[in-house]
Scaffold this motif. Structure first.
Motif, PDB file in Angstrom:
ATOM      1  N   ASP A 279       0.845  -1.195   0.000  1.00  0.00           N
ATOM      2  CA  ASP A 279       0.000   0.000   0.000  1.00  0.00           C
ATOM      3  C   ASP A 279       0.886   1.252   0.000  1.00  0.00           C
ATOM      4  O   ASP A 279       1.667   1.461   0.922  1.00  0.00           O
ATOM      5  N   VAL A 280       0.802   2.065  -1.043  1.00  0.00           N
ATOM      6  CA  VAL A 280       1.610   3.282  -1.115  1.00  0.00           C
ATOM      7  C   VAL A 280       0.714   4.521  -1.150  1.00  0.00           C
ATOM      8  O   VAL A 280       1.137   5.594  -1.582  1.00  0.00           O
ATOM      9  N   THR A 281      -0.523   4.348  -0.695  1.00  0.00           N
ATOM     10  CA  THR A 281      -1.467   5.463  -0.723  1.00  0.00           C
ATOM     11  C   THR A 281      -0.926   6.706  -0.027  1.00  0.00           C
ATOM     12  O   THR A 281      -0.981   7.815  -0.593  1.00  0.00           O
ATOM     13  N   PRO A 282      -0.374   6.578   1.201  1.00  0.00           N
ATOM     14  CA  PRO A 282       0.099   7.796   1.886  1.00  0.00           C
ATOM     15  C   PRO A 282       1.168   8.525   1.067  1.00  0.00           C
ATOM     16  O   PRO A 282       1.135   9.763   0.955  1.00  0.00           O
ATOM     17  N   THR A 283       2.098   7.760   0.481  1.00  0.00           N
ATOM     18  CA  THR A 283       3.173   8.387  -0.291  1.00  0.00           C
ATOM     19  C   THR A 283       2.610   9.178  -1.475  1.00  0.00           C
ATOM     20  O   THR A 283       2.989  10.326  -1.720  1.00  0.00           O
ATOM     21  N   VAL A 284       1.707   8.559  -2.219  1.00  0.00           N
ATOM     22  CA  VAL A 284       1.188   9.229  -3.419  1.00  0.00           C
ATOM     23  C   VAL A 284       0.317  10.422  -3.028  1.00  0.00           C
ATOM     24  O   VAL A 284       0.448  11.515  -3.592  1.00  0.00           O
ATOM     25  N   LYS A 285      -0.549  10.226  -2.042  1.00  0.00           N
ATOM     26  CA  LYS A 285      -1.430  11.329  -1.651  1.00  0.00           C
ATOM     27  C   LYS A 285      -0.630  12.496  -1.082  1.00  0.00           C
ATOM     28  O   LYS A 285      -0.962  13.666  -1.317  1.00  0.00           O
ATOM     29  N   ALA A 286       0.434  12.171  -0.367  1.00  0.00           N
ATOM     30  CA  ALA A 286       1.274  13.248   0.170  1.00  0.00           C
ATOM     31  C   ALA A 286       1.958  14.012  -0.956  1.00  0.00           C
ATOM     32  O   ALA A 286       2.080  15.244  -0.913  1.00  0.00           O
ATOM     33  N   ALA A 287       2.359  13.276  -1.991  1.00  0.00           N
ATOM     34  CA  ALA A 287       3.017  13.938  -3.122  1.00  0.00           C
ATOM     35  C   ALA A 287       2.048  14.884  -3.845  1.00  0.00           C
ATOM     36  O   ALA A 287       2.431  15.972  -4.269  1.00  0.00           O
TER      37      ALA A 287
END
Lengths: 683, 683
Positions: free
Chosen positions: A126-134
């Motif tokens: 799950d990389v949701t936090p990384t992408v949403k933060a970007a």
């Protein structure tokens, strides 16, 4: 049901959030299998070990299909229609293995399939936090840029071994979640066995998406590495038995795309604008191909698989159009949307995504035809455009490139650009002149884009000039331009390269406009809609299909067609009754020759309630014991509306049974080596 | 905009009642011209003498077009596209007058047009009481039978001179009125002048239904009788002048059909079921023809006009589909219907026609695909079916025959069956195999009707066998079967006759079911709806188009296309600017050769607000003085929605000016005899 080809990619630009699943509905990700729900319905559900073992044997084929390992030596079961292009490309006028079928007597005879790559998921993160933060608070084109850059970096950082791994960040729930899929990839895939095309395609287009069916739509491939078959200790046990009515079945594969929870505005866009254009133009192309192929047996051979794929896509689009023109069907979708709206009203943090979606759809209406006709069709043009873009993009930092040209995407693209595969010039020319004539028709002769595309030439003359003049049919020519980079592209006088160079800026500008006006606001609104759905429906929610690995549970069961029960299965003997002698109902010669030997009572094809869609073709159909009892190759006609919604009383998966394939391997297209390998006894 | 061909007749089976007309809307019958309304808007309106004189010069062409007498010696002005099939049929590989154009240097050189008949209305009589009394309280198939019998009797009794007169009872307002039209007919029609097809069709399909336009879509025919030109003292004065912006114009012609007041259920039937099938299949046929024609210049010549007609029809159907997929457009229609419902509620004697219409539409849905594919396409099959039916029907009393086979209808049918005209076997075969393959596709391979149509043959093999084996391309063979009657038909072994015999009973049974379940209840309900409309709107009501004579008033005026004003007219010099050298924008050779002589400022084509539809092609455009200033040949793209509703801000008629035709007659395709005749000075 192949995943539809790139020709039609623009027809379905965005995918939406499915509703709460009922009955056997659902294309579940492996990390969210609804075991409790299945257990409640079936009294049993697979445990984690079962799921892990199955997942490890599941194969994605980059040609747009699904498959599975069925031996420890890289043997892959899939559909014939998934490998038919490979079979066609390995055919000659003298040795037409598409017509005759093919059995490699030993591994050394197995034939390379250009452009094909087999992929097995090894991890999902799950990389949701990384992408949403970007993305942060960016909007418009900035938001798309930030998302793409974050995705490119995640992929590049996570797959440093580009020779054997592939990384893909996938947006689930239309932007609600981002997951990083890592694959073990096998880029050397070879053909081991294929029946006669007439056995695989018995009934042809008339029977496609229909049942009862008599189709041997199965083939075997093998994955190679360094010139040798790969070891695949995780494989599904081959079980050539008849299915039992009502028994539980699992379909494990890669459904390509669904649009299960398009909002009403998005459905209207499809019904009112996109589908009428796609159905109309695809029909004309079909007609052009049929008449052009009637000119000679050579042409018929050269274009058979392209036509078959086109007719398959057309039937899909017609089925979708029919579903969206059925008020009873759309009424249910509208009611579900109304209910979600009502329950969500006033919930904190959700906002009102529907209005934003409606506005992005309006923006899409304004740009749709221009995007659809920004570039012509044809393999040669596609080579040219990819070469032009690779040269331009490779020079940029990874995070600033067009999607599809990032470090993680380039290896497969470069393989496709340099693999040796035949080009059929007359067919390429036909596709190109057709697409150019439709561009002028839908844009109007006076539109600047028509003038950009055609200059003062006619579609026919332009396509003839470019196809005749280009050297890009030669893989060496493509490799030279690929290796030569920007300087070679800039210096090229190849007319197809010159043409691609002239069209690229406009196509990029349109994409930028689309990113800013449609993609960015739509993604943001869809993420909010996903939140709303999770708040209301919890984990009875599954993401729309994204050509990533899913599992569907269901059972062996017929259905009721306007009052008439449709049986669960056919038997092989039925082929002989249905054959008329006239194409496409002519008996495959090997069936005729071996009629006396074939056991007429062997289950041939059967139907299940599993929820699948294009891209699932070739998926193993697995029983409770985890053994493979068939390969899914089609849906019934009702499954075409499945793009928008699943109806358990009508939607069915159509499967070729392992029992029938075994019968074929033993008596019709004898392949003793394969039989032994499938039994686990290497000879 | 020709009246669409018989191929598509089943796409629009019933026509509805127009609403209250506003602005320049309206296709008025000559006995109900809204003089007061026009006077209010324009300060002037024609008197009865003007109307009578104009009506007497108006010509209907049985090929599906309109026209007018423009000299006292039977000279007829119409569109080139209305005579193009005749020009094509009179062309050979050595002397391709479709490409080169044609000028008869004297009347003796004028060329016969097979199947063409010119008709002038001589009287219109209201026969509503007779027909309604005959129907009485009958319902279902009995009502249809009674109506058809009454109609046949009226026609037969009123036209005893079958050589020179034709009688037709026309149902107006969908069954609200019945009128008996009597025509003076001229069954020997010859070609006098045609420009190069490239001048008439400059811009081809891309420019069709578009404007600005540069098209010389005009031709001259002449009516003959007993081998001599007929005297036509009632003719329109030729006036080769430029139109004035804003001046009043009249279009007098025969609009083919409209569906202006389909109820919501009828529109849904078109949008959801009929139009998607028609557009999809017509597109495929178009593709097949384009590719088949690309094989040789001979084929291109032989099928050019068939393709052009097909593409014209397709654009019409696509335009209708687009209109019905535009919620803003359909919203207006729905609002008008809601308003009529509201105002009519509780009015005595009207009842509730909407529910009955909805039920008949439901019945039509159940039978539509079977009816659409009851019979294959193709000239040769159509000959065979007509011969089979003539033989069967002639033996019955007039009142019991199929419509189209009554005493009043037989002479034109027999002319069409025996006129010598070329058959193009490859094209016939293409159309036949196509329609058979679509029958199987839409019905399914297992449908009894598919089995009836195909037996155990493929569409391709069956069409090849029938087209190759039949002798019906020979007019003498057709005449022998026509004269031989039922015995000859029963004894015939001609494969096409055998085939038609085998299909006729099922087609008749379907028609009977349609009469009972759809036609009868629909006609009865439409009559009540017509009453409702008259009660509310009075005589601001006009009947839907029925390919009978109508008059529309309007004015010379451009329109505003998404913010950009479209000019009223083009000039001939514009052709040279628009020409690209590439088909279909290549300059007609005679234009190129005479470029220096042509007056570039002559008005070429222009637009008016007149309300027209397919079938109006060739209609004279008449000024206040009653002189002809152009020939209507097209509508703009917005006029395609005109099938369902007229929008005065957008719908336009496209006209080729008499000034341009005069310029062509003098400088491009010199025809001094015609110029003199048009001036009233015979040489």
């Amino acid at each position: 049901m192949r995943l539809k080809s790139a020709l039609f990619a623009s027809a379905s630009l965005a995918f939406m959030l499915p509703g709460t699943a009922r009955a056997d509905e659902g294309m579940w990700t492996f990390d969210a299998f609804p075991a409790a729900r299945m257990k409640a319905a079936y009294g049993w559900a697979p445990d984690q070990a079962w799921l892990d073992k199955t997942r490890a044997a599941a194969v994605r084929l980059t040609g747009g299909c699904s498959a599975s390992f069925v031996s420890d030596t890289g043997l892959i079961l899939t559909n014939h229609h998934c490998v038919a292009t490979c079979v066609e490309e390995n055919s000659t006028a003298d040795n037409n293995i598409l017509v005759k079928g093919f059995t490699a007597r030993s591994m050394t005879e197995e034939k390379k399939c250009a452009g094909q790559q087999a992929e097995v998921v090894t991890s999902i993160r799950d990389v949701t936090p990384t992408v949403k933060a970007a993305i942060g608070s960016a909007t418009g084109a900035d938001a798309v840029r930030a998302r793409n850059a974050a995705t490119a970096k995640l992929e590049s950082d996570s797959c440093t071994d580009k020779a054997t791994t592939r990384c893909q960040v996938v947006s689930l729930y239309g932007g609600g979640q981002y997951k990083l899929y890592t694959y073990r990839k096998y880029s050397d895939v070879r053909l081991a066995w294929a029946p006669e095309a007439q056995a695989a395609q018995f009934g042809g287009d008339p029977d496609n998406f229909n049942f009862p069916r008599y189709s041997m739509d199965a083939s075997f491939l093998r994955a190679y590495e360094n010139g040798k078959p790969v070891a695949t200790p995780a494989f599904l046990k081959w079980n050539p038995r008849a299915p039992q009515d009502g028994e539980a079945t699992f379909v494990v594969g890669n459904p390509g795309s669904t649009s299960r929870l398009f909002t009403g505005d998005q459905l209207a866009f499809q019904r009112e604008l996109a589908l009428p254009i796609i159905v109309t133009t695809t029909s004309e192309l079909r007609g052009r191909m049929i008449a052009a192929m009637a000119q000679s047996p050579e042409r018929k051979r050269e274009a058979a698989e392209t036509l078959s794929g086109l007719e398959n896509s057309l039937k899909v689009f017609i089925g979708r159009q029919k579903a969206l023109n059925d008020p009873a069907f759309t009424g249910k979708l509208a009611a579900a949307e109304a209910s979600l709206k009502q329950v969500s009203a006033g919930k904190p943090g959700i906002g009102i995504p529907w209005g934003d979606i409606a506005r992005s759809v309006e923006a899409n209406r304004a740009i749709y035809v221009e995007r659809l006709y920004a570039l012509p069709s044809g393999d040669l043009f596609n080579y040219a455009l990819a070469l032009v873009r690779v040269a331009a993009e490779r020079g940029k930092p990874n995070g600033e490139r067009l999607p599809g040209y990032t470090d993680s995407a380039l290896p497969l693209l470069e393989k496709n650009l340099t693999d040796e595969r035949p080009v059929t010039p007359w067919l390429d020319q036909l596709q190109m002149e057709f697409s150019l004539s439709k561009a002028r028709e839908y844009l109007g002769a006076d539109h600047p884009q028509s003038k950009l595309l055609l200059g003062r030439e006619s579609p026919e003359a332009l396509a003839a000039r470019l196809v005749t003049g280009t050297k890009l049919a030669d893989p060496a020519a493509r490799k030279a331009l690929l290796d030569g980079g920007a300087a070679a592209i800039a210096a090229s006088t190849d007319p197809m390269i010159v043409y691609a160079r002239s069209l690229d800026p406009n196509a990029r500008a349109l994409q930028k406009r689309y990113d800013a006006e449609v993609d960015a606001p739509l993604t943001a609104a869809r993420a909010r809609l996903a939140d709303a759905r999770f708040a209301v429906y919890g984990d009875s929610n599954y993401p729309d299909a994204t050509f990533t690995l899913r599992i569907s549970y269901g059972k062996v069961q017929g259905w009721n067609e306007r009052g008439t029960p449709v049986p669960t299965r056919t038997v092989m003997g039925g082929t002989f009754d249905r054959a008329t002698g006239a194409e496409p109902f002519d008996l495959p010669p090997a069936f005729a020759a071996n009629q006396a030997r074939i056991n007429k009572n062997v289950t041939y094809d059967f139907v299940t309630t599993n929820d699948i869609i294009g891209g699932n073709s070739g998926s193993p159909v697995i029983d409770r014991a985890g053994t493979v009892i068939g390969a899914a190759f089609d849906g019934n006609i009702h499954s075409l509306g499945g793009n928008y919604g699943y109806d358990g009383t009508l939607n069915r998966t159509v499967v070729v049974s392992t029992a029938a394939v075994q019968e074929a391997l033993e008596k019709i297209y004898p392949a003793p080596n394969l039989v032994a390998e499938l039994r686990g006894r290497r000879r």
